[in-house]
Design an enzyme around this catalytic site. Structure first.
Site, PDB file in Angstrom:
ATOM      1  N   GLY A  71       0.483  -1.210  -0.155  1.00  0.00           N
ATOM      2  CA  GLY A  71       0.257   0.378   0.005  1.00  0.00           C
ATOM      3  C   GLY A  71       1.153   1.125  -0.030  1.00  0.00           C
ATOM      4  CB  THR A  72       4.009   1.867   1.322  1.00  0.00           C
ATOM      5  OG1 THR A  72       3.546   1.866   2.828  1.00  0.00           O
ATOM      6  CG2 THR A  72       5.192   3.211   1.759  1.00  0.00           C
ATOM      7  CD  GLN A 178      -7.446  -0.519   7.489  1.00  0.00           C
ATOM      8  OE1 GLN A 178      -7.567  -0.999   7.756  1.00  0.00           O
ATOM      9  NE2 GLN A 178      -5.808  -0.495   7.963  1.00  0.00           N
ATOM     10  CB  SER A 198      -2.189  -2.692   1.304  1.00  0.00           C
ATOM     11  OG  SER A 198      -1.821  -3.837   1.626  1.00  0.00           O
ATOM     12  N   GLY A 199      -3.245  -5.440  -0.530  1.00  0.00           N
ATOM     13  CA  GLY A 199      -3.606  -7.293  -0.282  1.00  0.00           C
ATOM     14  C   GLY A 199      -3.575  -7.750   1.524  1.00  0.00           C
ATOM     15  CG  HIS A 200      -0.857  -7.344   4.728  1.00  0.00           C
ATOM     16  ND1 HIS A 200      -0.539  -6.197   5.919  1.00  0.00           N
ATOM     17  CD2 HIS A 200      -0.058  -4.793   3.948  1.00  0.00           C
ATOM     18  CE1 HIS A 200       0.274  -5.257   6.258  1.00  0.00           C
ATOM     19  NE2 HIS A 200      -0.346  -4.732   5.126  1.00  0.00           N
ATOM     20  CB  THR A 236       9.982 -10.534 -12.589  1.00  0.00           C
ATOM     21  OG1 THR A 236      10.962 -10.190 -13.719  1.00  0.00           O
ATOM     22  CG2 THR A 236       9.652 -11.987 -12.222  1.00  0.00           C
ATOM     23  CB  CYS A 324       6.215   2.427  24.178  1.00  0.00           C
ATOM     24  SG  CYS A 324       6.685   3.235  25.337  1.00  0.00           S
TER      25      CYS A 324
HETATM   26  C1  LIG Z   1      -1.482  -0.439   5.916  1.00  0.00           C
HETATM   27  C2  LIG Z   1      -1.975   0.719   5.589  1.00  0.00           C
HETATM   28  C3  LIG Z   1      -0.737   1.370   4.193  1.00  0.00           C
HETATM   29  C4  LIG Z   1      -0.162   0.592   4.118  1.00  0.00           C
HETATM   30  O1  LIG Z   1       0.209  -0.473   3.570  1.00  0.00           O
HETATM   31  P1  LIG Z   1       1.221  -1.597   3.466  1.00  0.00           P
HETATM   32  O2  LIG Z   1       0.045  -2.816   2.393  1.00  0.00           O
HETATM   33  O3  LIG Z   1       1.403  -2.029   4.945  1.00  0.00           O
HETATM   34  O4  LIG Z   1       2.171  -0.646   3.004  1.00  0.00           O
HETATM   35  C5  LIG Z   1      -1.385   1.975   4.130  1.00  0.00           C
HETATM   36  N1  LIG Z   1      -2.706   3.674   4.341  1.00  0.00           N
HETATM   37  C6  LIG Z   1      -3.120   2.300   5.122  1.00  0.00           C
HETATM   38  C7  LIG Z   1      -4.277   3.084   5.424  1.00  0.00           C
HETATM   39  C8  LIG Z   1      -3.321   1.202   5.539  1.00  0.00           C
HETATM   40  O5  LIG Z   1      -3.643   1.446   6.799  1.00  0.00           O
END
Ligand SMILES: *Cc1c(COP(=O)(O)O)cnc(C)c1O
Length: 386
Positions: A71-72, A178, A198-200, A236, A324
């Site tokens: 996602g980043t 999200q 983002s997949g995860h 790739t 923290c």
């Molecule tokens: C987790 C998240 C990202 C980043 O996604 P990654 O795949 O972990 O790099 C970006 N935006 C939001 C709102 C997220 O919750």
């Protein structure tokens, strides 16, 4: 001990169907999708099937989707593309509550001479759209506002925001990491030019993501290399993860279309139960405009880290906006921007559910929390009674 996983805004478990979809590409089907031979060709076809599945989740066309590594990367690509495609424009508009993938990118660009406007939010986490109108000018290269906030769960009025940007001829990007798979996400309804997924965060693997780029949007690649993704993202392809991401998108689309409200009901049960049993508890974020899986709740005069450590003894996973645990020196920029008092920020806990969350898990948390809060508050130097 069984893990009670209520940290789904940080990452999610992989769906079994996703793992099954990935396995052939981790074993027998290892060809390079760019190769001429039939062996590579079938791998190429699986990527195109995934592209259709991801596109379908957000009502886009397949050729409007590129696959990235996270996602980043999608967020960085969208913003960098806007800046590179209009080099004369030197102004970025975003919000104070974006994910670091957008926020820290903008800060870095600020250090490189760009002007950045950070829109503020009110106590409920809502934006003031007049502030957006005032900030838009002829120098604005891009407006980027997330669809829903990962900490508070607050949903922003993206269609309205996109319209305001568009009426001034400014491209609009939204980080929908999200919301995809939790609420309906439709690129033509939201009227955005670019969108990150983002997949995860939606039960696929870590290390795969997508960027939607509306047809006709000026685009400059961020990762420059081979001709993959029609020259829009070199490298790739992460074939197995992309195959799984396609399956995850289909599962997510079916889940949202089913109208299944179980996640919201469990979240609401957790919220009401905690408010009823833990004195000094208050919910953070607009209660009427939240993604259904997220509860951000503060327990005043208690340390969020201490709560998480105690919950951890029961294998309950959640997260906190205090310093923290978030791995930074500063407490949550989101809660601070909302004007949540420091005593409440330090005692904030985020519970985030998924469609795999069970009622037994919520009941377990409701059983364990009241004594944890009571004990910790007794240790608090600030207050004995609320
Ligand atoms: C987790 C998240 C990202 C980043 O996604 P990654 O795949 O972990 O790099 C970006 N935006 C939001 C709102 C997220 O919750």
């Amino acid at each position: 001990m069984k893990v009670v996983y209520l940290d789904n805004n940080a990452t999610t478990r992989m769906a079994d169907e996703v793992r099954e979809a990935m396995l052939p590409y981790l074993t027998d089907l290892y060809g390079n999708p760019s190769s001429m031979h039939t062996f590579g060709g079938q791998v190429h076809r699986s990527i195109e099937t995934s592209r259709e599945q991801v596109a379908s989740l957000i009502n886009a066309e397949p050729d409007e989707i590129i696959f990235t590594s996270c996602g980043t990367e999608s967020d960085n690509t969208a913003l960098m593309s806007a800046l590179l495609s209009r080099p004369d424009k030197r102004h970025i508009i975003t919000t104070r509550v974006e994910h670091p993938a957008v926020l820290n990118f903008c800060k870095a660009m600020g250090r490189r001479g760009y002007r950045v406007t950070y829109l503020s939010v009110n106590k409920l986490g809502r934006l003031d759209l007049d502030e957006l109108d005032e900030a838009l000018d002829d120098d604005t290269a891009i407006v980027s506002v997330m669809h829903a906030n990962n900490e508070s769960g607050v949903i922003f009025p993206i269609r309205n925001i996109a319209e305001r940007a568009r009426s001034r001829g400014v491209p609009f990007h939204t980080d929908a990491v999200q919301t995809a798979g939790k609420i309906p996400v439709d690129v033509s309804d939201l009227n955005c030019d670019m969108m990150s997924l983002s997949g995860h965060k939606m039960h696929a693997a870590k290390g795969v993501a997508a960027l939607y780029i509306r047809r006709g949007t000026r685009f400059a690649p961020y990762i420059i290399g081979g001709h993959q993704e029609k020259g829009r993202r070199g490298g790739t392809e992460n074939v197995a993860s992309i195959a799984g991401f396609g399956t995850a998108s289909e599962l997510a689309r079916n889940h949202v279309a089913s109208g299944d409200d179980a996640v919201r009901q469990l979240r609401d049960r957790l919220q009401q139960g905690l408010l009823d049993t833990c004195p000094g508890a208050l919910v953070n974020g607009d209660p009427l405009n939240r993604i259904p899986n997220t509860l951000n709740i503060s327990f005043e005069y208690v340390e969020g880290e201490a709560i998480l450590l105690r919950l951890n003894e029961y294998n309950i996973c959640a997260s906190s906006g205090s310093a923290c645990t978030s791995g930074s020196l500063e407490p949550s920029h989101v809660l601070r921007s909302m004007g949540v008092p420091f005593t409440a920020i330090h005692g904030s806990v985020r519970f985030s559910l998924s469609r795999y969350t069970g009622e037994d898990e919520i009941e377990f948390v409701l059983e364990k929390m009241p004594p944890v809060i009571r004990d910790l508050r007794e240790l608090s130097p600030y207050v004995k009674e609320i």
